[in-house]
Design an enzyme around this catalytic site. Sequence first.
Site, PDB file in Angstrom:
ATOM      1  N   HIS A  53       7.435   1.576 -10.627  1.00  0.00           N
ATOM      2  CA  HIS A  53       6.239   1.149  -9.887  1.00  0.00           C
ATOM      3  C   HIS A  53       4.986   1.484 -10.680  1.00  0.00           C
ATOM      4  CE1 HIS A  53       7.527   5.155  -8.539  1.00  0.00           C
ATOM      5  NE2 HIS A  53       6.250   5.466  -8.456  1.00  0.00           N
ATOM      6  N   HIS A  75       1.150   2.311 -10.131  1.00  0.00           N
ATOM      7  CA  HIS A  75       0.125   2.700  -9.147  1.00  0.00           C
ATOM      8  C   HIS A  75      -1.203   2.043  -9.535  1.00  0.00           C
ATOM      9  CE1 HIS A  75       2.180   6.373  -7.359  1.00  0.00           C
ATOM     10  NE2 HIS A  75       2.857   6.295  -8.487  1.00  0.00           N
ATOM     11  N   ILE A  86       2.083   4.814   0.987  1.00  0.00           N
ATOM     12  CA  ILE A  86       2.100   5.434   2.319  1.00  0.00           C
ATOM     13  C   ILE A  86       1.221   6.689   2.367  1.00  0.00           C
ATOM     14  CG2 ILE A  86       4.119   6.957   2.036  1.00  0.00           C
ATOM     15  CD1 ILE A  86       5.134   5.807   4.737  1.00  0.00           C
ATOM     16  N   ARG A  99       0.831  -1.203   0.000  1.00  0.00           N
ATOM     17  CA  ARG A  99       0.000   0.000   0.000  1.00  0.00           C
ATOM     18  C   ARG A  99       0.864   1.251   0.000  1.00  0.00           C
ATOM     19  NH1 ARG A  99      -5.109  -1.623   0.233  1.00  0.00           N
ATOM     20  NH2 ARG A  99      -5.528  -3.544   1.370  1.00  0.00           N
TER      21      ARG A  99
HETATM   22  P1  5GP Z   1       5.853   8.494  -7.969  1.00  0.00           P
HETATM   23  O1  5GP Z   1       5.507   9.947  -7.893  1.00  0.00           O
HETATM   24  O2  5GP Z   1       7.344   8.250  -7.939  1.00  0.00           O
HETATM   25  O3  5GP Z   1       5.153   7.811  -9.097  1.00  0.00           O
HETATM   26  O4  5GP Z   1       5.196   7.863  -6.688  1.00  0.00           O
HETATM   27  C1  5GP Z   1       5.902   7.438  -5.576  1.00  0.00           C
HETATM   28  C2  5GP Z   1       4.883   6.953  -4.578  1.00  0.00           C
HETATM   29  O5  5GP Z   1       5.568   6.265  -3.555  1.00  0.00           O
HETATM   30  C3  5GP Z   1       4.088   8.086  -3.916  1.00  0.00           C
HETATM   31  O6  5GP Z   1       2.698   7.872  -4.138  1.00  0.00           O
HETATM   32  C4  5GP Z   1       4.475   7.976  -2.442  1.00  0.00           C
HETATM   33  O7  5GP Z   1       3.384   8.250  -1.579  1.00  0.00           O
HETATM   34  C5  5GP Z   1       4.960   6.547  -2.330  1.00  0.00           C
HETATM   35  N1  5GP Z   1       5.977   6.343  -1.315  1.00  0.00           N
HETATM   36  C6  5GP Z   1       7.109   7.075  -1.137  1.00  0.00           C
HETATM   37  N2  5GP Z   1       7.839   6.588  -0.117  1.00  0.00           N
HETATM   38  C7  5GP Z   1       7.160   5.510   0.351  1.00  0.00           C
HETATM   39  C8  5GP Z   1       7.410   4.577   1.412  1.00  0.00           C
HETATM   40  O8  5GP Z   1       8.409   4.637   2.132  1.00  0.00           O
HETATM   41  N3  5GP Z   1       6.476   3.595   1.595  1.00  0.00           N
HETATM   42  C9  5GP Z   1       5.360   3.495   0.812  1.00  0.00           C
HETATM   43  N4  5GP Z   1       4.515   2.484   1.089  1.00  0.00           N
HETATM   44  N5  5GP Z   1       5.090   4.354  -0.184  1.00  0.00           N
HETATM   45  C10 5GP Z   1       5.975   5.347  -0.414  1.00  0.00           C
END
Ligand code: 5GP
Length: 114
Positions: free
Chosen positions: A100, A102, A31, A29
Site C-alpha cells: 500500500h 500512503h 482507518i 481512507r
Molecule cells: P503500514 O504500517 O502497514 O504501512 O500501514 C497500515 C495502515 O493500514 C495503517 O495506517 C492502518 O491504520 C491501516 N489499516 C489497518 N487496518 C485497516 C482497516 O481495516 N481499514 C482501513 N481503512 N485501514 C486499515
Amino acid sequence: MSDCVFCKIISGEAPGDILYHDDLVTAFRDIHPVAPTHVLVIPNQHIASVNELDEDDEMLVGHLFIVARQLAEREGIKISGYRLIVNTGPHGGQVVYHLHLHLIGGQRMRFPMG
Ligand code: 5GP
Ligand code: ZN
C-alpha cells in the site's frame, strides 16, 4: 488472500471508505488517519510488499503513483503538498502485508524521518 484485511476491503467483505477503484488499484481512507487526508492506494492483486514485486509489476507501481496524485488533487492538497510512503518489512514499520501507498497531507509534515 482470504485472511488479508485489504483484500476483504476490495472484495466488499470488510467495510472501507473507498474513494477510487479501477482494474488495477483501489484507494480508501485509512482507518486511523494521521493527517486530514490519509488515503491508502493498493493493488487489487494481493502483493505482500515491495519485496514481492517483480519486473512485470512496473506499470502497476507507476499507476499507484498516478492515482495517488489524482487523489491528492481531488483532496485539494496537490499544490500544498503531501507525503507518499511505502513501509516495507519490520524495520520499515509495515503492519499490513498487502502492498500500500500512503497518501498523507492537509498539514505540514514533520521532519526528520527515520
Ligand atoms: P503500514 O504500517 O502497514 O504501512 O500501514 C497500515 C495502515 O493500514 C495503517 O495506517 C492502518 O491504520 C491501516 N489499516 C489497518 N487496518 C485497516 C482497516 O481495516 N481499514 C482501513 N481503512 N485501514 C486499515
Ligand atoms: Zn491482500
